[in-house]
Enzyme design. Structure first.
Site, PDB file in Angstrom:
ATOM      1  N   LYS A 113       5.003   9.377   8.535  1.00  0.00           N
ATOM      2  CA  LYS A 113       4.874   8.814   9.875  1.00  0.00           C
ATOM      3  C   LYS A 113       5.930   9.341  10.857  1.00  0.00           C
ATOM      4  O   LYS A 113       5.832  10.469  11.337  1.00  0.00           O
ATOM      5  CB  LYS A 113       4.855   7.295   9.779  1.00  0.00           C
ATOM      6  CG  LYS A 113       3.618   6.773   8.985  1.00  0.00           C
ATOM      7  CD  LYS A 113       3.523   5.279   8.985  1.00  0.00           C
ATOM      8  CE  LYS A 113       2.508   4.780   7.978  1.00  0.00           C
ATOM      9  NZ  LYS A 113       1.123   4.766   8.468  1.00  0.00           N
ATOM     10  N   TYR A 149       0.854  -1.190   0.000  1.00  0.00           N
ATOM     11  CA  TYR A 149       0.000   0.000   0.000  1.00  0.00           C
ATOM     12  C   TYR A 149       0.883   1.230   0.000  1.00  0.00           C
ATOM     13  O   TYR A 149       1.847   1.306   0.782  1.00  0.00           O
ATOM     14  CB  TYR A 149      -0.905  -0.011   1.232  1.00  0.00           C
ATOM     15  CG  TYR A 149      -1.790   1.210   1.398  1.00  0.00           C
ATOM     16  CD1 TYR A 149      -1.568   2.123   2.437  1.00  0.00           C
ATOM     17  CD2 TYR A 149      -2.844   1.461   0.538  1.00  0.00           C
ATOM     18  CE1 TYR A 149      -2.383   3.244   2.593  1.00  0.00           C
ATOM     19  CE2 TYR A 149      -3.667   2.581   0.694  1.00  0.00           C
ATOM     20  CZ  TYR A 149      -3.416   3.466   1.721  1.00  0.00           C
ATOM     21  OH  TYR A 149      -4.223   4.578   1.873  1.00  0.00           O
ATOM     22  N   ASP A 154       9.277   3.026  -0.822  1.00  0.00           N
ATOM     23  CA  ASP A 154       8.252   3.639   0.020  1.00  0.00           C
ATOM     24  C   ASP A 154       8.614   3.317   1.470  1.00  0.00           C
ATOM     25  O   ASP A 154       8.301   2.236   1.973  1.00  0.00           O
ATOM     26  CB  ASP A 154       6.873   3.080  -0.350  1.00  0.00           C
ATOM     27  CG  ASP A 154       5.792   3.650   0.559  1.00  0.00           C
ATOM     28  OD1 ASP A 154       4.600   3.461   0.246  1.00  0.00           O
ATOM     29  OD2 ASP A 154       6.135   4.266   1.599  1.00  0.00           O
TER      30      ASP A 154
HETATM   31  P1  KE4 Z   1      -0.656   8.384   4.631  1.00  0.00           P
HETATM   32  O1  KE4 Z   1      -1.196   9.080   3.414  1.00  0.00           O
HETATM   33  O2  KE4 Z   1      -1.721   7.578   5.339  1.00  0.00           O
HETATM   34  O3  KE4 Z   1       0.124   9.296   5.574  1.00  0.00           O
HETATM   35  O4  KE4 Z   1       0.461   7.334   4.127  1.00  0.00           O
HETATM   36  C1  KE4 Z   1       0.108   6.400   3.150  1.00  0.00           C
HETATM   37  C2  KE4 Z   1       1.066   5.226   3.226  1.00  0.00           C
HETATM   38  C3  KE4 Z   1       2.083   5.133   2.292  1.00  0.00           C
HETATM   39  N1  KE4 Z   1       2.967   4.118   2.333  1.00  0.00           N
HETATM   40  C4  KE4 Z   1       2.891   3.158   3.285  1.00  0.00           C
HETATM   41  C5  KE4 Z   1       3.895   2.048   3.278  1.00  0.00           C
HETATM   42  C6  KE4 Z   1       1.864   3.213   4.264  1.00  0.00           C
HETATM   43  O5  KE4 Z   1       1.797   2.232   5.204  1.00  0.00           O
HETATM   44  C7  KE4 Z   1       0.943   4.259   4.240  1.00  0.00           C
HETATM   45  C8  KE4 Z   1      -0.197   4.366   5.243  1.00  0.00           C
HETATM   46  N2  KE4 Z   1      -0.286   3.314   6.197  1.00  0.00           N
HETATM   47  C9  KE4 Z   1      -1.609   3.061   6.699  1.00  0.00           C
HETATM   48  C10 KE4 Z   1      -1.593   1.835   7.618  1.00  0.00           C
HETATM   49  N3  KE4 Z   1      -0.880   0.739   7.129  1.00  0.00           N
HETATM   50  C11 KE4 Z   1      -2.154   4.250   7.423  1.00  0.00           C
HETATM   51  C12 KE4 Z   1      -3.363   3.987   8.279  1.00  0.00           C
HETATM   52  C13 KE4 Z   1      -4.620   4.428   7.624  1.00  0.00           C
HETATM   53  O6  KE4 Z   1      -4.752   4.294   6.390  1.00  0.00           O
HETATM   54  O7  KE4 Z   1      -5.488   4.910   8.381  1.00  0.00           O
END
Ligand code: KE4
Length: 426
Positions: A266, A143, A238
């Site tokens: 994060k 993701y 990523d």
């Molecule tokens: P954000 O747009 O949520 O800050 O980041 C997206 C993203 C990009 N790359 C990786 C590897 C990620 O894990 C994420 C977002 N992670 C999720 C949980 N695995 C965020 C939690 C959510 O979607 O509420």
């Protein structure tokens, strides 16, 4: 008698879709309704009913120092009375950018944004501009945020082309995204072979965290580097989860593979909204206003968010807690597997440093197909039982759990004891 959290969830559901601002928080793939959190400190969160939880979600990764770390709170408090946002240049942007570059020297230039999604989508746009190609290879189960190009499911059968995994993602967006299998270099070679000269980049979570934690197989990341070089494509790591999680140098240093571009998020915001993308200077100098690749953001480099990120990274550099939190994570994982075996439950665990996942109902998980065999119904019951024992786990089998510097041996022992009580209720 409904709990206050249940009452809040009902109210939330009347003003926000699913009652949440991010889908996974709705607890759809586990049982029960989500606790509404009122406050948090260290490894502990307290909900509106006064219930306390030992937290292993860490706001999905950012809180490697635990909740409301004194240095991070003080840094934000020190700044907030001097303004929340300027929409103008300020010194702390430089400080945060240089802290990242100092620890990840392969990131020669970077741009701060507001989320991991912005970071990955901007890196993709830059890769397409730099190569003049449209195609992107991603992995099933990885993701990268919710930009259209990444909300792509595997195409049918032999087809490597993706299909939209969400309504609203157009066929036009999907046609340029190809799906490969994590830890399977031959699937990547197939994507390149069938689209030679059309692939701008390959994007990968160097440690998969969104199908549960799956470490890269020996040679996998180096193989990706070699294939990208062979086919003139850019390699994007990523590191939104792994950046400053695996160590100060992230996955690139940990595995000794250098990407062309990196997306971060994060931890670099310490709990405040910060993402970043960066890498080779020759590529990053293509970004507006120096170059012509456009990207922008009202709150990018926000002074409070920068303050939280700076305090977080400076604390990590001062304390270097990685060995300690990895040891705690190992203790938790080993103890969990022992408890599950004692309870007669088949399970396996994957862990890299302080991030890990226990997969239920399977013997081993080395790729997406393995992960999908997990017993998600059993996980849902386990999750509910653990929540009832005051342990807050990710409300999905396919997420990572995190140990922070706020956890210690005593907390891990308490969690394992809570787990033994919870397992008796399954
Ligand atoms: P954000 O747009 O949520 O800050 O980041 C997206 C993203 C990009 N790359 C990786 C590897 C990620 O894990 C994420 C977002 N992670 C999720 C949980 N695995 C965020 C939690 C959510 O979607 O509420």
């Amino acid at each position: 008698m409904p709990t206050k959290s249940e009452e809040y969830f009902e109210k939330a559901s009347s003003c926000m879709p699913g009652g949440v601002n991010s889908p996974v928080r709705a607890f759809k793939s586990v049982k029960g309704s989500p606790p509404f959190i009122l406050s948090a400190k260290g490894a502990c969160m307290t909900d509106v009913d006064g219930r306390q939880y030992t937290d292993y979600v860490a706001s999905w990764g950012p809180l490697i120092l635990g909740h409301a770390h004194d240095a991070v709170v003080a840094a934000v408090q020190e700044k907030v009375t001097r303004g929340l946002s300027f929409g103008a240049c300020h010194p702390d942007e430089i400080r945060l950018a240089n802290l990242i570059r100092e620890n990840m020297p392969h990131i020669e230039l970077l741009r701060l944004v507001n989320s991991g999604t912005e970071a990955t989508m901007s890196a993709l746009r830059l890769a397409r501009a730099a190569t003049g190609r449209d195609g992107v290879i991603k992995f099933q189960g990885c993701y990268h945020g919710h930009a259209d190009s990444f909300l792509i499911a595997a195409g049918s059968g032999a087809l490597t082309f993706g299909t939209p995994s969400s309504p609203g993602v157009t066929a036009g967006a999907a046609k340029d995204t190809l799906l490969a299998s994590y830890n399977d270099l031959s699937s990547v070679e197939k994507c390149f072979a069938e689209n030679d000269g059309k692939i701008a980049c390959l994007i990968v979570e160097p440690v998969a965290g969104n199908m549960g934690v799956i470490p890269p197989a020996e040679g996998f990341l180096k193989g990706l580097r070699d294939l990208c070089d062979k086919h003139g494509a850019l390699l994007i790591f990523d590191e939104v989860i792994t950046g400053f999680r695996l160590g100060l140098g992230g996955a690139s240093e940990y595995f000794g593979v250098k990407p062309d571009l990196t997306a971060l998020g994060k931890i670099i915001g310490g709990g405040m909204p910060v993402g970043a993308f960066g890498g080779r200077a020759d590529l990053m100098r293509m970004m507006s206003p120096e170059g012509s690749v456009y990207q922008a953001g009202t709150l990018s480099g926000n002074p409070l968010a920068c303050a939280a990120g700076i305090a977080t990274i400076e604390t990590l550099m001062k304390e270097d807690p990685y060995e300690r939190i990895a040891a705690l994570a190992e203790k938790l994982a080993e103890g969990t597997l022992a408890n599950l075996k004692e309870a007669g439950i088949k399970a396996t665990g994957n862990r890299v440093e302080s991030m890990g996942t226990i997969f239920f109902g399977v013997d081993s998980v080395g790729n997406f197909a393995d992960a999908m065999k997990s017993d998600t119904e059993l996980y849902a019951r386990y999750h509910a039982a653990m929540l009832g024992e005051g342990v807050y786990l990710a409300p999905s089998q396919f997420e990572a759990s995190f140990v922070s510097t706020a956890h210690d041996d005593e907390i891990i022992e308490q969690t394992l004891a809570a787990q033994r009580r919870a397992l008796k209720k399954l």
